[in-house]
Scaffold this active site. Structure first.
Site, PDB file in Angstrom:
ATOM      1  N   ARG A 152     -50.105 -15.533  -0.794  1.00  0.00           N
ATOM      2  CA  ARG A 152     -51.092 -14.922   0.152  1.00  0.00           C
ATOM      3  C   ARG A 152     -51.068 -13.384   0.151  1.00  0.00           C
ATOM      4  NH1 ARG A 152     -48.498 -19.796   1.605  1.00  0.00           N
ATOM      5  NH2 ARG A 152     -50.125 -21.491   1.581  1.00  0.00           N
ATOM      6  N   ASP A 158     -46.156 -30.810  -0.636  1.00  0.00           N
ATOM      7  CA  ASP A 158     -46.474 -30.833   0.437  1.00  0.00           C
ATOM      8  C   ASP A 158     -47.866 -30.696   0.653  1.00  0.00           C
ATOM      9  OD1 ASP A 158     -46.131 -28.113  -0.821  1.00  0.00           O
ATOM     10  OD2 ASP A 158     -46.300 -27.675   1.296  1.00  0.00           O
ATOM     11  N   GLU A 159     -48.139 -31.264   1.465  1.00  0.00           N
ATOM     12  CA  GLU A 159     -49.150 -31.040   2.356  1.00  0.00           C
ATOM     13  C   GLU A 159     -51.318 -31.446   1.141  1.00  0.00           C
ATOM     14  OE1 GLU A 159     -48.766 -27.951   5.267  1.00  0.00           O
ATOM     15  OE2 GLU A 159     -48.749 -27.235   3.658  1.00  0.00           O
ATOM     16  N   TYR A 208     -37.032 -20.343   9.367  1.00  0.00           N
ATOM     17  CA  TYR A 208     -38.555 -19.538   8.909  1.00  0.00           C
ATOM     18  C   TYR A 208     -39.171 -18.968   9.632  1.00  0.00           C
ATOM     19  CZ  TYR A 208     -40.539 -23.493   6.485  1.00  0.00           C
ATOM     20  OH  TYR A 208     -41.312 -24.599   5.033  1.00  0.00           O
ATOM     21  N   ASP A 243     -40.199 -16.097   9.361  1.00  0.00           N
ATOM     22  CA  ASP A 243     -41.752 -15.532   9.047  1.00  0.00           C
ATOM     23  C   ASP A 243     -42.475 -16.027  10.672  1.00  0.00           C
ATOM     24  OD1 ASP A 243     -42.067 -18.125   8.291  1.00  0.00           O
ATOM     25  OD2 ASP A 243     -44.082 -17.705   8.094  1.00  0.00           O
ATOM     26  N   THR A 295     -46.023 -15.340   3.559  1.00  0.00           N
ATOM     27  CA  THR A 295     -46.893 -13.677   4.005  1.00  0.00           C
ATOM     28  C   THR A 295     -47.728 -14.222   4.177  1.00  0.00           C
ATOM     29  OG1 THR A 295     -46.864 -14.524   1.502  1.00  0.00           O
ATOM     30  CG2 THR A 295     -45.561 -13.220   2.419  1.00  0.00           C
TER      31      THR A 295
END
Length: 622
Positions: free
Chosen positions: A171, A339-340, A431, A433, A485
């Site tokens: 990111r 994932d996802e 997490y 962030d 990020t």
């Protein structure tokens, strides 16, 4: 990349915990030497005795074996700020610091002794010697004002084999020098795994020689979304900066980072996302998609429905990529994400329907399990173990694959019961962030993804779920903190989100849960701010303690406040009119009272010795 779920805001009972310090338990009294020394993570056993040893102007480090000499060389550099001459020697009698190899129960354990004979660090190998050296550095002052060491005997070993931290460079991209600095942060607090998130929809960050367009095209996006995407309600809310963004690491730079980490006993685990989070791949190689392009490297955050198609060209692509990746990273694990991965495109694809008929798969969601198993077998042939986010359990995966449990602990519990090794990294506790302020999107904090993860919630986390039997708990490799990020654009902001929370992560990973005490941790943590200052770390200055509903004391129609700072030598400034405190507002010197019965906003900030201010602590008194 796992998407984050916003947590409900709640006040951390920090001040209540802090009050416990005045009434130590017997366990805390037993740890008194470690408390005085301010060691993080807390060692297993610390014994002190009367006397001090002063390091001379010329320091010699005894080291003979290659591992001893590696640690001695690192220690030589780390001691340089003392302003002394530090050399290596093969003469034990001439050395003030001795690095010695001997059998220990844990390969990462060590013993450190300081007495009239100097400093001796004993361990089974380089890792233990290195951790002993890091403890030695914490025994020295943060700044080179003196080099006297109290007589001490420390016996220590970690609670977990995997003590990790992840950094997402997709990111937002960070240069090699900062990656090394991040690794130094982990090493200083005895973490041993750096999870490097290298590919995602918003950018591909690793050079693959067989596929040059990955760095010519996939490593760059045309622009980046402005603001907090999760708050946007209408299409017109989405605005972009019209500035091309990107970057990548050459294979030589990757080798440089891996060697740097290895020297500090940190294993680098690369993450190459598949089959989801792959639209950046399709921007360069649209033929790997289920439907014709064109595609572009994504400029938003979240989950993209455009993913690679699980066809033979895609397998050849990933096998080629993983062949180069496996050669660059000598560690045992390759992370595949997993994932996802929305199946919208797969459901529409005739090629996927053919695969399902051929393989006897009746549910398109199970195609990903078939995909993962093929990749797992390929990696095994390369001598590597597959690790992925907990979604890899859903389609079936051999027990030789390891699982990172991020959607709470459920996936990790299921995986451990099935015989998988597990890294515990739930959003609720790991997490980093997430925000550090109970107010969502606080105007006093930098832009971030949201959520709320205060220091105490990290510190009090136990990576061993109580639902597991002792045998099942053996599959828990350890914890890991994750730094995504999307909104973390600079190295300075990484540091702001990382510290002081990394100190709590360190103790979760190293110290058995039964020996941890948040109340006892806080004053030890306070001793590390001067160390962070010495290394010019942009840590978040903690708010003053005492401005929360748990610490409010009513007395004669008034609310009585007793404030404290976690930063030694700091000032506390406060206001009673709702204005933001600064250097010119009231200096806190003693408890104060405010009348109850009418609304009154009390705010207070910590002003650290270096002049930096905390966000305000605040409480509305009614």
């Amino acid at each position: 990349m796992p998407i984050r779920i916003s947590l409900p805001s709640c006040l951390a009972l920090v001040s209540a915990a802090f009050l416990l310090i005045g009434h130590p338990t017997s366990a805390q009294q037993a740890e008194a030497p470690a408390q005085r020394l301010g060691l993080i993570p807390l060692p297993r056993e610390v014994k002190t005795s009367a006397g001090t040893y002063s390091l001379p102007q010329k320091i010699s480090i005894y080291a003979v074996s290659p591992e001893e000499r590696n640690v001695a060389t690192l220690l030589q550099g780390l001691l340089a700020p003392l302003g002394k001459t530090v050399t290596l020697t093969s003469s034990r009698t001439a050395a003030q610091i001795q690095l010695l190899t001997a059998a220990t129960p844990n390969p990462e354990g060590y013993q450190l002794v300081v007495d009239k004979g100097g400093v001796r660090i004993t361990a089974a190998g380089g890792a233990g010697l290195f951790y002993g050296a890091q403890t030695l550095l914490q025994l020295l002052p943060a700044r080179p004002v003196a080099t006297s060491l109290s007589y001490v005997r420390i016996t220590d070993e970690p609670a977990f084999r995997w003590r990790g931290a992840m950094l997402d460079v997709c990111r937002h991209f960070f240069p090699v020098e900062f990656i090394k600095r991040y690794i130094d942060f982990l090493a200083a607090y005895k973490l041993n795994t750096f999870h490097w998130h290298l590919t995602d929809d918003q950018g591909w960050r690793i050079e693959i020689k067989k596929y040059p367009k990955l760095t010519q095209v996939s490593a760059f996006r045309k622009e980046t979304l402005i603001g907090a995407q999760q708050t946007f309600k209408k299409p017109e809310d989405f605005k972009y900066d019209a500035t091309p963004y990107g970057g990548f690491y050459t294979q030589e730079q990757i080798k440089e980072v891996v060697a740097y980490a290895k020297q500090r006993y940190i294993t680098v685990v690369p993450e190459i996302e598949m089959p989801g989070h792959s639209v950046a791949i399709l921007a360069a190689y649209p033929e790997l998609a289920c439907k014709p392009g064109p595609y572009e490297t994504w400029t938003m955050w979240g989950v993209n429905e455009d993913i690679v198609c699980p066809t033979e060209p895609t397998f050849r692509f990933f096998e080629d990529v993983l062949t180069e990746v496996s050669a660059l990273f000598p560690g045992p694990y390759i992370h595949i994400g997993g994932d996802e991965a929305p199946k919208t495109r797969w459901k529409e694809s005739a090629a996927v329907q053919d695969i399902m008929r051929r393989e006897g798969i009746t549910d398109v969601e199970k195609v990903q399990g078939w995909f993962n198993r093929r990749i797992e077998k390929f990696l095994a042939n390369k001598g590597k173990k597959l690790i992925g986010w907990d979604e890899i359990l859903e389609g079936g995966i051999p027990t030789s694959a390891a699982v990172m449990s991020w959607r709470g602990e459920k996936g990790g519990i299921e995986a451990a019961r099935a015989g998988h090794d597990v890294v515990m990294t739930p959003t609720t506790n790991m997490y980093i962030d997430y925000g550090q302020n109970p107010q969502p999107h606080s105007p006093f904090e930098p832009l971030m993804i949201g959520g709320y993860l205060p220091l105490d919630r990290i510190y009090n986390y136990n990576p061993l779920p109580k639902e597991l039997t002792p045998d099942e708990q053996k599959h828990i490799l350890g914890p890991q903190a994750n730094m995504w990020t999307e909104y973390i654009t600079t190295p300075q902001k990484v540091e702001y989100m990382l510290f002081p929370r990394l100190l709590a992560v360190s103790e979760v990973a190293w110290t058995p849960a039964a020996r941890k005490s948040y109340a006892a941790f806080l004053p030890r943590m306070g001793q590390h701010f001067a160390r962070l200052d010495a290394h010019k770390v942009n840590y978040r200055v903690p708010e003053p303690l005492g401005l929360d509903s748990a610490s409010l004391v009513s007395q004669g129609g008034k609310a009585l406040f007793t404030l404290r700072s976690l930063v030694p030598g700091a000032q506390i400034r406060y206001t009673l009119d709702g204005k933001l405190p600064d250097e010119t507002t009231e200096l806190y010197t003693k408890p104060f009272a405010v009348p109850q019965g009418r609304q009154l906003m009390v705010r207070a900030v910590t002003i650290a010795p270096n002049g930096r201010k905390s966000p305000p602590a605040e409480l509305l008194v009614k």
